[in-house]
Design a protein around this motif. Structure first.
Motif, short mmCIF file in Angstrom:
data_model
loop_
_atom_site.label_atom_id
_atom_site.label_comp_id
_atom_site.label_asym_id
_atom_site.label_seq_id
_atom_site.Cartn_x
_atom_site.Cartn_y
_atom_site.Cartn_z
N UNK A 1 0.83 -1.20 0.00
CA UNK A 1 0.00 0.00 0.00
C UNK A 1 0.87 1.26 0.00
N UNK A 2 1.96 1.19 0.78
CA UNK A 2 2.91 2.30 0.82
C UNK A 2 3.45 2.55 -0.58
N UNK A 3 3.93 1.50 -1.23
CA UNK A 3 4.55 1.64 -2.54
C UNK A 3 3.56 2.19 -3.57
N UNK B 1 2.47 14.56 -9.45
CA UNK B 1 3.31 15.75 -9.64
C UNK B 1 4.28 15.58 -10.82
N UNK B 2 3.99 14.58 -11.64
CA UNK B 2 4.77 14.33 -12.86
C UNK B 2 6.26 14.13 -12.57
N UNK B 3 6.53 13.31 -11.53
CA UNK B 3 7.92 13.01 -11.18
C UNK B 3 8.14 11.50 -11.16
N UNK B 4 7.34 10.80 -11.95
CA UNK B 4 7.50 9.36 -12.13
C UNK B 4 8.96 9.01 -12.41
N UNK B 5 9.49 8.01 -11.73
CA UNK B 5 10.84 7.56 -12.04
C UNK B 5 11.93 8.28 -11.28
N UNK B 6 11.55 9.24 -10.44
CA UNK B 6 12.57 9.99 -9.68
C UNK B 6 12.73 9.48 -8.24
N UNK C 1 0.45 15.34 -0.27
CA UNK C 1 -0.81 14.72 -0.72
C UNK C 1 -0.81 13.19 -0.57
N UNK C 2 0.36 12.59 -0.26
CA UNK C 2 0.49 11.13 -0.35
C UNK C 2 -0.44 10.40 0.62
N UNK D 1 1.66 6.76 -6.87
CA UNK D 1 0.56 7.63 -7.31
C UNK D 1 0.89 9.10 -7.05
N UNK D 2 1.50 9.39 -5.90
CA UNK D 2 1.84 10.78 -5.58
C UNK D 2 2.90 11.30 -6.55
N UNK D 3 3.88 10.43 -6.89
CA UNK D 3 4.91 10.84 -7.86
C UNK D 3 4.28 11.11 -9.23
N UNK D 4 3.32 10.28 -9.60
CA UNK D 4 2.64 10.50 -10.88
C UNK D 4 1.87 11.81 -10.86
#
Ligand SMILES: Nc1ncnc2c1ncn2[C@@H]1O[C@H](COP(=O)(O)OP(=O)(O)O)[C@@H](O)[C@H]1O
Ligand SMILES: [Mg+2]
Length: 358
Positions: free
Chosen positions: A110-112, A122-127, A149-150, A117-120
């Motif tokens: 659930x954490x992962x 703010x458009x920081x997927x992969x960081x 927001x996470x 989702x939070x990274x997506x």
């Protein structure tokens, strides 16, 4: 779900100095509210009182009818983006974002999923694996938003999150934050001292001055119907012409009886507020009902690319500011420096406030 915030009679003093004086506001669930005011007006104190990091002397803050002043910050279900981001430098991006989940004992898959989702969002997927010092200012700002927001809080508070960014990036991030608000549907309270940012982002703008709320309205009403000289002066550019006392002889007021009744009568010291883009240039001697007129001389002309600013000198020496777009046909209508001109302001575009300055 989004939540409403109801603030009543909130006061906070540091010694004899009142940082907040009897502040009351109603913030409906799901709204984007900006708190706007000059430095020292109490914006951060108000925001941190909602977050639980500042402790008011008096008053009440309710979230959905629950009093929260006695709750610890992490029991309030509020996400906070601090002005300096307050990211943990020794942790990775992913660890930073997961921190609020750790506090709330959310782990494993659930954490992962939530971090992803939070990274997506703010458009920081992969960081996720990056260190904080490997990020630009704009990227750090996004991570601070992701961390707020996470855990899907009912309310998100942001304290001047974009103030460190350059103008272009700031404007891009404003649009992203607006979209984020639309997709999350949460209540957002956002502090800024930048009036354009406040108008761009908000459903409702709350203007503060010296620990008090001086006006709360939609961006359009704040701009078109400022209630005081302070608000008119702080938001946008304004020219002020007194409609009382000495010097009014230079203003040719050909306004309707209805306008006089509604806006001028009953005021002690009516003050005409003129936005630079609302002033028109009309032929010498022009006079028709429904407008204010003044004669002037063209002063400095400043070309700014998208706008041209024209200063004009009134007979009493006061300079007024006009603003125009830069289409060729528009520029052709601006007489050169030194020319006599007549300026007109249609009563529909006129703002009258009480002159509250001594
Ligand atoms: N811890 C403190 N001790 C003394 N004065 C403070 C403290 N925090 C804030 N203030 C004062 O309260 C006023 C409002 O501060 P603040 O809420 O930070 O304003 P803003 O965020 O609008 O710039 C300021 O004059 C500030 O100097
Ligand atoms: Mg502040």
């Amino acid at each position: 779900m989004a939540s409403s915030i109801t603030i009543r009679g909130l006061s906070k003093s540091y010694g004899a100095f009142a940082a907040l004086s009897d502040v009351s506001i109603d913030i409906p669930a799901g709204q984007f509210i900006t708190l706007l005011g000059p430095s020292g007006s109490g914006k951060t104190t108000l925001l941190m009182s909602i977050a639980g990091f500042s402790h008011p002397d008096r008053g009440s803050i309710r979230i959905d009818d629950q009093e929260i002043l006695d709750l610890e910050p992490n029991k309030r279900d509020i996400g906070v983006v601090f002005q300096n981001y307050a990211l943990f430098p020794h942790m990775s991006v992913e660890e930073n974002i997961a921190y609020p989940l750790k506090l709330r004992k959310i782990a494993g898959a659930q954490r992962d999923a939530r971090v992803k989702r939070a990274l997506q969002a703010v458009q920081m997927d992969g960081y996720g694996a990056r260190r904080i010092h490997e990020l630009s200012g704009g990227q750090r700002q996004r991570i601070a938003v992701a961390r707020a927001i996470v855990f899907e809080p009912r309310i998100i508070l942001m304290d001047e999150p974009l103030s460190a960014l350059d103008k272009k990036l700031r404007e891009e991030m404003q649009i992203e934050l607006k979209h984020l608000h639309q997709s999350l549907g949460r209540t957002i309270v956002y502090v800024t001292h930048d009036q354009k940012e406040a108008l761009t982002l908000a459903d409702q703008v709350v203007v503060m001055d010296r620990g008090r709320i001086v006006q709360k309205d939609s961006p359009r009403d704040i701009y078109e119907q400022p209630k005081t000289r302070f608000v008119a002066d702080f938001i946008g550019n304004s020219n002020f012409l007194p409609l009382h006392g000495a010097g009014t002889g230079t203003i040719d007021a050909q306004v309707s009886d209805a306008f006089r009744r509604q806006h001028m009568q009953g005021r002690q010291r009516p003050l005409l507020v003129i936005r630079p883009e609302k002033l028109e240039i009309v032929p010498a001697g022009f006079r028709e009902p429904g407008s204010f007129y003044v004669d002037a001389t063209v002063g400095e002309i400043l070309f700014q690319g998208d706008l041209v600013i024209v200063f004009a000198r009134l007979p009493n020496g006061q300079m007024v500011r006009l603003q125009r777009g830069t289409r060729r046909t528009t520029l052709a209508t601006i007489p050169p420096e030194g020319s006599p001109i007549r300026l007109a302001l249609h009563e529909e575009d006129a703002i009258v406030v009480e002159d509250d300055r001594p």
